[in-house]
Design an enzyme around this catalytic site. Sequence first.
Site, short mmCIF file in Angstrom:
data_model
loop_
_atom_site.label_atom_id
_atom_site.label_comp_id
_atom_site.label_asym_id
_atom_site.label_seq_id
_atom_site.Cartn_x
_atom_site.Cartn_y
_atom_site.Cartn_z
N SER A 1 0.85 -1.18 0.00
CA SER A 1 0.00 0.00 0.00
C SER A 1 0.89 1.23 0.00
CB SER A 1 -0.89 0.01 1.25
OG SER A 1 -1.48 1.28 1.46
N TYR B 1 -1.56 -0.55 10.14
CA TYR B 1 -1.68 -1.10 8.79
C TYR B 1 -0.39 -0.88 7.99
CZ TYR B 1 -3.47 -1.72 4.01
OH TYR B 1 -3.66 -2.12 2.71
#
Length: 272
Positions: free
Chosen positions: A167, A180
């Site tokens: 990501s 995350y």
Amino acid sequence: MASKYLDERLLEAYRSHQYNFSSGKLAGRVVLVSGGTGGLGSAFVAWLLSQGGIPVVGYKSNHARAQHVQSLLQSRFSRSVHLVSGNIEEESVRTQYMKVASSMTGVLYGFVCFAGEPARLRFEELTSKAVGDSLAANYIGPVLLAKLVAQALIERKAEGSIIFISSVQGVAPFENSLNYGVPKAALIHAAKILAKQWRKERIRVNVVAPGATVVGMAEASIRSGKYDKYIESQAITRFGYPEDVALTIGLLLQPDGYITGQVITVDGGLSL
């Protein structure tokens, strides 16, 4: 003294400006796609089918969505989509992926890992369990399934391509993304280590790091207007499309590829 590694016939073709841009190089090759029924994953599966590849598509628990994706893509491309259900954090599920792959008429070639969890949590609410859960979903499960794929390829002395989906939050520091972003950053470093470790076995390992795309984990935030500020400030000119990500993965998946140990950030420049 001339190099013994040069193919003179190939060089002659290049001197005549003849280049090999043919499609369909993935025909008959089996590719595991964990998380392949989500927004970004299903776009890649569609691309893989268009190239003649054989997708073994995994999903965690949403059976209805998985069947819907399977039905639509099989109808559109007249090719089979093979489903595997379960959480890749579990050894039995990882084993099932390999069992299904080995039952295919094609040969195992690659693994693309979309599986993961958004792990959204305010820093003040962070607990050891939350950190452990995120690491298991976004790092441990993907790496252990990649290990099985690589072992199978090495046993056959076959080349292959493994692609992790990280990501933009694993590439650049964004506030409130600790739970995350850190596992996704670890995935990038793991890919570089594995690319170096497996290069003699002709197994390439790369990472694609999407930014704000209109499908996938970022969809809800985009719909809410949370990310409008990035376009209004001209940090990006538009939100990402699933095709942006699928085509980037497709580049890295090409047989006899020349890219390994790299991370390609598909974010329109947001991380800049």
